[in-house]
Each structure stands twice: as structure tokens, then as C-alpha cells.
Design a protein around this motif. Structure first.
Motif, PDB file in Angstrom:
ATOM      1  N   GLY A   3       0.850  -1.267   0.036  1.00 28.73           N
ATOM      2  CA  GLY A   3       0.056   0.143  -0.002  1.00 28.73           C
ATOM      3  C   GLY A   3       0.838   1.378  -0.219  1.00 28.73           C
ATOM      4  N   HIS A   4       2.214   1.013   0.075  1.00 28.78           N
ATOM      5  CA  HIS A   4       3.013   2.267  -0.188  1.00 28.78           C
ATOM      6  C   HIS A   4       3.186   3.034  -1.383  1.00 28.78           C
ATOM      7  CE1 HIS A   4       4.347   0.996   3.739  1.00 28.78           C
ATOM      8  NE2 HIS A   4       5.226   1.687   4.096  1.00 28.78           N
ATOM      9  N   ARG A   5       3.239   4.479  -1.376  1.00 25.22           N
ATOM     10  CA  ARG A   5       3.586   4.989  -2.728  1.00 25.22           C
ATOM     11  C   ARG A   5       5.068   4.988  -2.850  1.00 25.22           C
ATOM     12  NH1 ARG A   5      -1.577   6.176  -4.087  1.00 25.22           N
ATOM     13  NH2 ARG A   5      -2.706   6.213  -2.160  1.00 25.22           N
ATOM     14  N   PRO A   6       5.528   5.276  -3.861  1.00 28.33           N
ATOM     15  CA  PRO A   6       7.147   5.305  -4.241  1.00 28.33           C
ATOM     16  C   PRO A   6       7.616   6.172  -3.223  1.00 28.33           C
ATOM     17  CG  PRO A   6       5.685   4.988  -6.405  1.00 28.33           C
ATOM     18  CD  PRO A   6       4.633   5.273  -5.377  1.00 28.33           C
ATOM     19  N   SER A   7       7.040   7.422  -3.246  1.00 26.15           N
ATOM     20  CA  SER A   7       7.974   8.359  -2.246  1.00 26.15           C
ATOM     21  C   SER A   7       8.116   7.892  -0.847  1.00 26.15           C
ATOM     22  CB  SER A   7       7.091   9.608  -2.229  1.00 26.15           C
ATOM     23  OG  SER A   7       5.982   9.498  -1.698  1.00 26.15           O
ATOM     24  N   GLN A   8       7.420   6.919  -0.484  1.00 30.07           N
ATOM     25  CA  GLN A   8       7.573   6.315   0.699  1.00 30.07           C
ATOM     26  C   GLN A   8       8.421   5.122   0.833  1.00 30.07           C
ATOM     27  OE1 GLN A   8       3.378   5.649   1.009  1.00 30.07           O
ATOM     28  NE2 GLN A   8       2.999   7.380   2.531  1.00 30.07           N
ATOM     29  N   LEU A   9       9.271   4.970  -0.145  1.00 26.23           N
ATOM     30  CA  LEU A   9      10.326   3.857  -0.214  1.00 26.23           C
ATOM     31  C   LEU A   9      11.497   4.307  -0.350  1.00 26.23           C
ATOM     32  CD1 LEU A   9       8.407   1.403  -2.990  1.00 26.23           C
ATOM     33  CD2 LEU A   9       8.399   1.167  -0.598  1.00 26.23           C
ATOM     34  N   SER A  10      12.529   3.626   0.046  1.00 26.78           N
ATOM     35  CA  SER A  10      13.761   3.732  -0.524  1.00 26.78           C
ATOM     36  C   SER A  10      14.272   3.579  -1.840  1.00 26.78           C
ATOM     37  CB  SER A  10      14.822   2.666   0.602  1.00 26.78           C
ATOM     38  OG  SER A  10      14.714   1.366   0.036  1.00 26.78           O
ATOM     39  N   GLY A  11      15.428   4.034  -2.302  1.00 27.58           N
ATOM     40  CA  GLY A  11      15.633   3.644  -3.710  1.00 27.58           C
ATOM     41  C   GLY A  11      15.795   2.377  -4.195  1.00 27.58           C
ATOM     42  N   GLY A  12      16.434   1.437  -3.117  1.00 27.29           N
ATOM     43  CA  GLY A  12      16.457   0.081  -3.648  1.00 27.29           C
ATOM     44  C   GLY A  12      14.944  -0.627  -3.497  1.00 27.29           C
ATOM     45  N   GLN A  13      14.210  -0.016  -2.668  1.00 23.66           N
ATOM     46  CA  GLN A  13      12.842  -0.921  -2.513  1.00 23.66           C
ATOM     47  C   GLN A  13      12.065  -0.171  -3.936  1.00 23.66           C
ATOM     48  OE1 GLN A  13      11.481   1.060   1.080  1.00 23.66           O
ATOM     49  NE2 GLN A  13      11.641  -1.113   2.196  1.00 23.66           N
ATOM     50  N   GLN A  14      12.368   0.894  -4.355  1.00 23.14           N
ATOM     51  CA  GLN A  14      11.570   1.309  -5.628  1.00 23.14           C
ATOM     52  C   GLN A  14      11.956   0.680  -6.847  1.00 23.14           C
ATOM     53  OE1 GLN A  14      11.196   5.769  -6.302  1.00 23.14           O
ATOM     54  NE2 GLN A  14      12.195   5.994  -4.349  1.00 23.14           N
ATOM     55  N   GLN A  15      13.306   0.388  -6.777  1.00 17.71           N
ATOM     56  CA  GLN A  15      14.029  -0.507  -7.783  1.00 17.71           C
ATOM     57  C   GLN A  15      13.372  -2.029  -7.779  1.00 17.71           C
ATOM     58  OE1 GLN A  15      14.140   0.018 -10.788  1.00 17.71           O
ATOM     59  NE2 GLN A  15      16.683   0.195 -11.287  1.00 17.71           N
ATOM     60  N   ARG A  16      13.073  -2.640  -6.622  1.00 15.61           N
ATOM     61  CA  ARG A  16      12.495  -3.737  -6.336  1.00 15.61           C
ATOM     62  C   ARG A  16      11.051  -3.647  -6.920  1.00 15.61           C
ATOM     63  NH1 ARG A  16      14.787  -7.283  -2.967  1.00 15.61           N
ATOM     64  NH2 ARG A  16      16.820  -6.466  -2.098  1.00 15.61           N
ATOM     65  N   ALA A  17      10.281  -2.718  -6.802  1.00 19.93           N
ATOM     66  CA  ALA A  17       8.957  -2.598  -7.145  1.00 19.93           C
ATOM     67  C   ALA A  17       8.974  -2.717  -8.838  1.00 19.93           C
ATOM     68  CB  ALA A  17       8.254  -1.405  -6.652  1.00 19.93           C
ATOM     69  N   ALA A  18      10.150  -1.993  -9.488  1.00 21.29           N
ATOM     70  CA  ALA A  18      10.109  -1.875 -10.831  1.00 21.29           C
ATOM     71  C   ALA A  18      10.513  -3.092 -11.211  1.00 21.29           C
ATOM     72  CB  ALA A  18      11.176  -0.733 -11.145  1.00 21.29           C
ATOM     73  N   ILE A  19      11.216  -3.952 -10.611  1.00 17.39           N
ATOM     74  CA  ILE A  19      11.629  -5.176 -10.986  1.00 17.39           C
ATOM     75  C   ILE A  19      10.386  -6.235 -11.063  1.00 17.39           C
ATOM     76  CG2 ILE A  19      12.939  -7.375 -10.505  1.00 17.39           C
ATOM     77  CD1 ILE A  19      15.094  -5.232  -9.663  1.00 17.39           C
ATOM     78  N   ALA A  20       9.510  -5.879 -10.138  1.00 15.41           N
ATOM     79  CA  ALA A  20       8.404  -6.793  -9.930  1.00 15.41           C
ATOM     80  C   ALA A  20       7.351  -6.370 -10.957  1.00 15.41           C
ATOM     81  CB  ALA A  20       7.503  -6.623  -8.398  1.00 15.41           C
ATOM     82  N   ARG A  21       7.236  -5.097 -11.275  1.00 12.05           N
ATOM     83  CA  ARG A  21       6.255  -4.635 -12.360  1.00 12.05           C
ATOM     84  C   ARG A  21       6.868  -5.256 -13.836  1.00 12.05           C
ATOM     85  NH1 ARG A  21       6.631   1.741 -13.642  1.00 12.05           N
ATOM     86  NH2 ARG A  21       8.711   0.760 -14.186  1.00 12.05           N
ATOM     87  N   ALA A  22       8.198  -5.336 -14.038  1.00 14.47           N
ATOM     88  CA  ALA A  22       8.694  -5.869 -15.046  1.00 14.47           C
ATOM     89  C   ALA A  22       8.523  -7.211 -15.180  1.00 14.47           C
ATOM     90  CB  ALA A  22      10.356  -5.774 -15.190  1.00 14.47           C
ATOM     91  N   LEU A  23       8.417  -8.167 -13.919  1.00 12.38           N
ATOM     92  CA  LEU A  23       7.941  -9.540 -13.949  1.00 12.38           C
ATOM     93  C   LEU A  23       6.509  -9.809 -14.113  1.00 12.38           C
ATOM     94  CD1 LEU A  23      10.330 -10.402 -10.867  1.00 12.38           C
ATOM     95  CD2 LEU A  23      10.837 -11.147 -13.340  1.00 12.38           C
ATOM     96  N   ALA A  24       5.875  -8.863 -13.623  1.00 15.83           N
ATOM     97  CA  ALA A  24       4.177  -9.134 -13.806  1.00 15.83           C
ATOM     98  C   ALA A  24       3.894  -9.905 -15.083  1.00 15.83           C
ATOM     99  CB  ALA A  24       3.625  -8.098 -13.399  1.00 15.83           C
ATOM    100  N   THR A  25       4.247  -9.685 -16.043  1.00 15.66           N
ATOM    101  CA  THR A  25       3.570  -9.927 -17.379  1.00 15.66           C
ATOM    102  C   THR A  25       4.277 -11.377 -17.659  1.00 15.66           C
ATOM    103  OG1 THR A  25       4.996  -8.733 -18.567  1.00 15.66           O
ATOM    104  CG2 THR A  25       2.744  -7.834 -18.201  1.00 15.66           C
ATOM    105  N   ASP A  26       5.127 -12.053 -17.070  1.00 12.80           N
ATOM    106  CA  ASP A  26       6.022 -13.238 -17.519  1.00 12.80           C
ATOM    107  C   ASP A  26       6.765 -13.215 -18.666  1.00 12.80           C
ATOM    108  OD1 ASP A  26       7.088 -15.420 -17.161  1.00 12.80           O
ATOM    109  OD2 ASP A  26       5.467 -16.580 -17.947  1.00 12.80           O
ATOM    110  N   PRO A  27       7.558 -11.914 -18.940  1.00 10.92           N
ATOM    111  CA  PRO A  27       8.187 -11.488 -20.135  1.00 10.92           C
ATOM    112  C   PRO A  27       9.082 -12.659 -20.671  1.00 10.92           C
ATOM    113  CG  PRO A  27       9.086 -10.273 -18.489  1.00 10.92           C
ATOM    114  CD  PRO A  27       8.060 -10.839 -17.785  1.00 10.92           C
TER     115      PRO A  27
END
Ligand code: ADP
Ligand code: MG
Length: 226
Positions: free
Chosen positions: A140-164
Motif C-alpha cells: 500500500g506504500h507509494r513510491p515516495s515512501q520507499l527507499s531507492g532500493g525498494q523502488q527498484q524492487r517494485a520496478a523489477i516486480a512490475r517487469a516480472l508481472a507479465t512473465d516476459p
């Protein structure tokens, strides 16, 4: 027989700048097998970003062929390319590129929304991939409430979500400190061990050392592939 995830032959890219022509790629070829983890390296101006934007179907080569998952995508039009991006590619950027107004769960689910996946299913998949990257407690966090590393983890999860078919990363640790960069590379390594195909641009030898293979560019040509 399995075909390579990524195969390109004699790719060239010429940028027209008024009367001037910039030869960004002068004929590069390589095959990246399914499940491989490649680092694309080279000095500034060697053509890394140009190659990655062609591999990411964000741009077309001037000449040469590019096969993604066995399909020749080098001559497709814009609509077909955006469809290929949505179905086959996951992107990770230096600057994370999360949507600030959306939660972690909503950011991860965004490509699924564009694919038309029903909301209940995409929320479930977002939670699943948040857990893969260690963000199960931050849905439920927004990007501004995350550290840089956590933001990149979220971006990696987004990249994985469609099973590319392929995950493309452009300097994914460029905005992170050394310790966080190592955490992100450990995550890439674990995705590689799970069979993901990863192509990562970096100019940092320490970061490239986490990849399994290295393609080094110089002046728009392949200097070495190891
Ligand atoms: P790298 O990512 O390795 O630093 P690039 O692929 O960005 O290299 O650039 C390769 C060459 O192409 C450079 O000489 C750069 O100036 C030129 N170039 C890149 N993008 C463009 C563009 N959109 N228009 C004109 N020239 C460009
Ligand atoms: Mg670049």
C-alpha cells in the motif's frame, strides 16, 4: 528445438542530424539464449542505449534483423512493436519510472491492466511478485515512501508481472549506493537462477560481474563477447 530468446544480425543504426549522419551501430550480431544473463558494456557513446532501445522494440534498426523469441520484429510498425513490448518485454530503468500517484501494488499491476487482466487476478499477481522481490509488506506504500532500493524492487516486480520473454535493464543500479546495488544484483541473479532471460546495460565492471555473459561494444561494433 529451442530458439534463442534474442538474436540479432548485422544491426546498424544511423541517426540523421540535419546534414550529419551518426553511425551509432555499425553492424552488431549476437545470440542471447533463453535463460541467459547478459551485461552490455562499453564506454559512453559506444552504442549501448541504441542497442537496448532496438532490443526493447522502442526503435527500429536502420538495417539488419532482430528476432525476439523466434519472431522477426525488425520491420514491424509502431502498433505491432508496442504490442510486442507489452507481451514479451519487461523494462527496468535507472530512474525506476514508477507512477508516483499509484501504490506499489498498483504499479506492479499496471502492465496487467494494459493487458486487460481482470482486477482481482492482477491484484493477486501483484501481491505474488511483490513477495518475489521482498516487498510483501509494502503493497500500500507509494513510491515516495520507499527507499531507492525498494523502488527498484517494485520496478523489477512490475517487469516480472507479465512473465516476459526478456527483462531489459538500463543501468539498473545507476541511482543506488554500493550496498543497495549488490542487493539488486542478488535479486537479478536469483531471477536468472529461476530461468529468466536478462539483458542489462551497465558501464560498471563490478555490476557487469554479476552477469553470466558480457557483450562489450566499442564505436558501434562488438569488441568482444565473453
Ligand atoms: P551509449 O549508451 O553507449 O553511451 P548511445 O547509444 O547513447 O551510446 O549513443 C551512440 C552514438 O549515437 C553517440 O555518438 C550518440 O551521440 C549518438 N546518438 C544516440 N542517440 C541519438 C539520437 N537520438 N540522435 C542522434 N544521435 C544519437
Ligand atoms: Mg547510454
Amino acid at each position: 528445438m529451442a530458439f534463442p530468446a534474442v538474436e540479432f544480425t548485422d544491426l546498424t543504426k544511423v541517426y540523421e542530424m540535419g546534414a550529419e549522419r551518426v553511425h551509432a551501430l555499425r553492424g552488431v550480431s549476437a545470440r542471447f539464449e533463453q535463460g541467459s544473463f547478459w551485461a552490455i558494456m562499453g564506454a559512453s557513446g559506444s552504442g549501448k542505449s541504441t542497442l537496448l532501445s532496438i532490443l526493447g522494440c522502442l526503435d527500429r534498426p536502420t538495417s539488419g534483423t532482430y528476432r525476439l523469441g523466434g519472431e522477426d520484429v525488425s520491420r514491424l510498425g509502431d502498433d505491432a512493436l508496442s504490442d510486442i513490448r507489452l507481451r514479451h518485454l519487461g523494462f527496468v530503468f535507472q530512474s525506476f519510472n514508477l507512477v508516483p500517484q499509484l501504490t506499489v501494488a498498483e504499479n506492479i499491476a499496471l502492465p496487467l491492466y494494459y493487458q486487460g487482466v481482470p482486477e482481482r487476478e492482477s491484484a493477486a499477481r501483484a501481491a505474488e511478485f511483490a513477495a518475489v522481490v521482498g516487498l510483501e509488506g509494502r503493497l500500500g506504500h507509494r513510491p515516495s515512501q520507499l527507499s531507492g532500493g525498494q523502488q527498484q524492487r517494485a520496478a523489477i516486480a512490475r517487469a516480472l508481472a507479465t512473465d516476459p520473454t526478456v527483462i531489459l535493464a538500463d543501468e539498473p543500479t545507476g541511482n543506488l549506493d554500493t550496498a543497495t546495488s549488490v542487493e539488486i544484483m542478488k535479486l537479478f541473479r536469483s531471477l536468472h537462477e529461476r530461468g529468466k532471460t536478462i539483458v542489462m546495460v551497465t558501464h560498471e565492471p563490478d555490476i557487469a560481474g554479476w552477469a553470466e555473459r558480457r557483450l562489450v561494444l566499442r564505436d558501434g561494433l562488438v569488441k568482444e563477447a565473453t
